[in-house]
Design an enzyme around this catalytic site. Structure first.
Site, PDB file in Angstrom:
ATOM      1  N   GLN A  99      30.494  41.339  36.649  1.00 51.62           N
ATOM      2  CA  GLN A  99      31.246  40.119  36.946  1.00 51.62           C
ATOM      3  C   GLN A  99      30.302  38.925  37.123  1.00 51.62           C
ATOM      4  OE1 GLN A  99      34.894  40.547  37.606  1.00 51.62           O
ATOM      5  NE2 GLN A  99      34.856  38.384  37.081  1.00 51.62           N
ATOM      6  N   LYS A 134      33.303  42.187  43.520  1.00 55.15           N
ATOM      7  CA  LYS A 134      34.419  43.064  43.140  1.00 55.15           C
ATOM      8  C   LYS A 134      34.764  43.912  44.358  1.00 55.15           C
ATOM      9  CE  LYS A 134      36.833  44.062  39.411  1.00 55.15           C
ATOM     10  NZ  LYS A 134      37.198  43.269  38.239  1.00 55.15           N
ATOM     11  N   GLY A 179      43.054  39.837  41.207  1.00 54.89           N
ATOM     12  CA  GLY A 179      43.590  41.164  40.857  1.00 54.89           C
ATOM     13  C   GLY A 179      42.707  41.927  39.887  1.00 54.89           C
ATOM     14  N   ASP A 180      43.034  43.188  39.699  1.00 50.56           N
ATOM     15  CA  ASP A 180      42.408  44.046  38.682  1.00 50.56           C
ATOM     16  C   ASP A 180      43.358  45.240  38.526  1.00 50.56           C
ATOM     17  OD1 ASP A 180      39.796  44.455  37.056  1.00 50.56           O
ATOM     18  OD2 ASP A 180      39.989  46.373  38.048  1.00 50.56           O
ATOM     19  N   ASN A 239      48.269  44.670  32.397  1.00 53.48           N
ATOM     20  CA  ASN A 239      48.210  43.214  32.284  1.00 53.48           C
ATOM     21  C   ASN A 239      47.382  42.766  31.069  1.00 53.48           C
ATOM     22  OD1 ASN A 239      46.279  40.690  33.264  1.00 53.48           O
ATOM     23  ND2 ASN A 239      48.459  40.379  33.586  1.00 53.48           N
TER      24      ASN A 239
END
Ligand code: NDP
Length: 447
Positions: A112, A127, A166-167, A242
């Protein structure tokens, strides 16, 4: 690795974290690229940039205690890995899934940090998450868990400190519960969580951002590297969450046909093109299994075992489910079927052996650190709208997303070319981000 400093650092991390295989894998990906340039940068060893960039700034681990619907006390593990605040507050999603471990979150936070540096927005990398399994839980249980998780996490958050999103397993429902409880605990209406529904201050296009961004990236790469586009391409996409759903939507918009999608139990194959409305009903509304797809569209055939999806003849493969889902065996099928591009919507879905095989056969490989940056990019735009106390239109944000993804492609493509690595986008992304982060680190002294 040829460079002894890099090799020594990598071996030291293997010794320090022998059981953290995903984290070591993510480090290795980057070090192999940096190996090509490090001899031209003696300052990296002088400031020990590599070890300092690999080690997270902070790892927070905690117990999450919550009550299920039968009033039984349940306990899960919760984490937040604050990897790097070199170029802004820690920023990155939360993952709720039984496979979550410290190693998984450390690899995600490390990647990330690299991804966020590509966006040119002031965001560091982090994260978090938990081994909590949302599957089969009632809404009340999800809320109870989210509140218990936030009871610890809120100590470590803040709009200038750490901004989660989110994840996997954390969508707008979970973000709503997390955000509501954060406000209750702090008595602040804050900008310290993104991915909210628009009714509570979220940004338009956030839900679509990662998937749309992936399709924009693929289109830009195809144009530059193969003089073609997504138009008339047959595409297989793993996952139906998603990222997968909105990647499929934009692939279709850009003229491609999505012929297969999956979940962790199986996949559907539909040569005429997957009916996305049916997928949205199954996954977003009913939270059901993809197995039920043929009830909505008789053209689609369901098969068990999602790994077999990679055997389908297609032009482009988009792994959008989870880490290490695309291994060497799966890539062999893609090679046999003459796939022209693999772009990662998920984080690190392709194994090292899989990547090597793709490169050997000159199949364009777009790493997730670049190709799935659209999500965090629009999270950054959500923060920008908050800061300006304004909201932008769908079209304006979508246009920004598209142009940013094209710029990310151009930046990493150029870096690869500048170093004579031609079409190696993995080299481009790793070196482009590494140089940026190393510069930021050296400028801020030894802290
Ligand atoms: P979701 O939870 O919405 O969806 C995950 C999907 O992947 C589900 O359909 C799930 O199926 C499926 N899945 C999980 N394991 C497998 C497997 N082994 N084989 C096939 N399908 C599987 O997550 P997201 O879509 O948000 O995230 C997907 C990936 O994209 C992750 O790697 C995430 O880190 C990455 N990502 C997400 C971003 C975002 O904005 N959401 C941003 C950037 C990256 P099932 O329901 O059966 O579990």
């Amino acid at each position: 690795m040829k460079n002894t400093y890099l090799e020594k650092q990598y071996q030291a991390f293997k010794k320090r974290y022998p059981n953290e295989k995903e984290y070591l894998q993510a480090l290795h990906h980057v070090l192999v690229s940096v190996d090509h340039i490090i001899d031209d940068h003696p300052e990296y060893e002088a400031y020990n940039v590599v070890e300092r960039l690999m080690e997270p700034e902070r790892v927070i681990a905690f117990k999450v205690t919550w009550l299920d619907d039968d009033n039984r006390v349940q306990v899960n593990r919760g984490y937040r890995v604050q990897h790097s605040a070199l170029i802004g507050p820690y920023k990155g999603g939360l993952r709720f899934h039984p496979s979550v471990t410290q190693s998984v979150l450390k690899f995600l936070a490390f990647e990330q940090t690299f991804k966020n540096s590509l966006t040119n927005l002031a965001m560091g990398g982090g994260k978090g998450g938990s081994d909590f399994d949302p599957k089969g839980k009632s809404d009340r249980e999800i809320m109870s868990f989210c509140q218990a998780y936030m009871r610890e996490l809120f100590h470590h958050m803040g709009e200038d400190v750490d901004v989660p999103a989110g994840d996997i397993g954390v969508g707008q429902r979970e973000i709503g519960y997390l955000y509501g409880y954060y406000k209750k605990l702090t008595n602040q209406v804050t900008k310290s969580i993104t991915g909210k529904d628009t009714s509570i201050g979220g940004s338009l296009v956030r839900k679509e951002a990662t998937g749309y961004g992936l399709a924009y990236f693929v289109n830009a790469a195809l144009k530059k590297m193969k003089n073609t586009s997504l138009k008339d391409k047959r595409v297989i996409i793993s996952g139906s969450g998603n990222v997968a759903i909105y990647a499929a939507e934009m692939v279709r918009e850009l003229g491609g046909t999505v012929i297969a999608m999956s979940d962790s139990s199986g996949y559907i194959h539909c040569e005429k093109g997957v009916d996305l409305d049916a997928i949205k009903t199954i996954k977003e509304e009913k939270r059901d299994r993809i197995e039920t797809y043929p009830d909505y569209d008789a053209n689609g055939k369901y098969h068990e075992d999602p790994r077999h999806m990679w055997t389908i003849d297609a032009d482009i493969a988009l792994p959008c489910a989870t880490q290490n889902e695309l291994d060497e065996d799966a890539v062999k099928h893609l090679v046999d079927n003459e796939v022209i591009m693999v772009a990662e919507g998920a984080n690190m879905p392709t194994t090292e052996e899989g990547i090597a095989l793709l490169k050997k056969h000159n199949i364009i490989f777009a790493p997730g650190k670049a190709a799935n940056a659209g999500g965090v990019l629009v999270s950054g735009l959500e923060m920008a709208q908050h800061a300006q106390f304004t909201t932008w239109t769908f079209d304006k944000i979508n246009e920004k997303l598209k142009s940013h993804m094209e710029k990310i492609f151009e930046d990493i493509y150029k870096t690869a070319k500048d170093y004579g690595e031609n079409d190696d986008l993995q080299f481009g992304v790793n070196v482009h981000s590494f140089k940026k982060l190393a510069k930021a680190m050296i400028q801020q002294g030894i802290v």
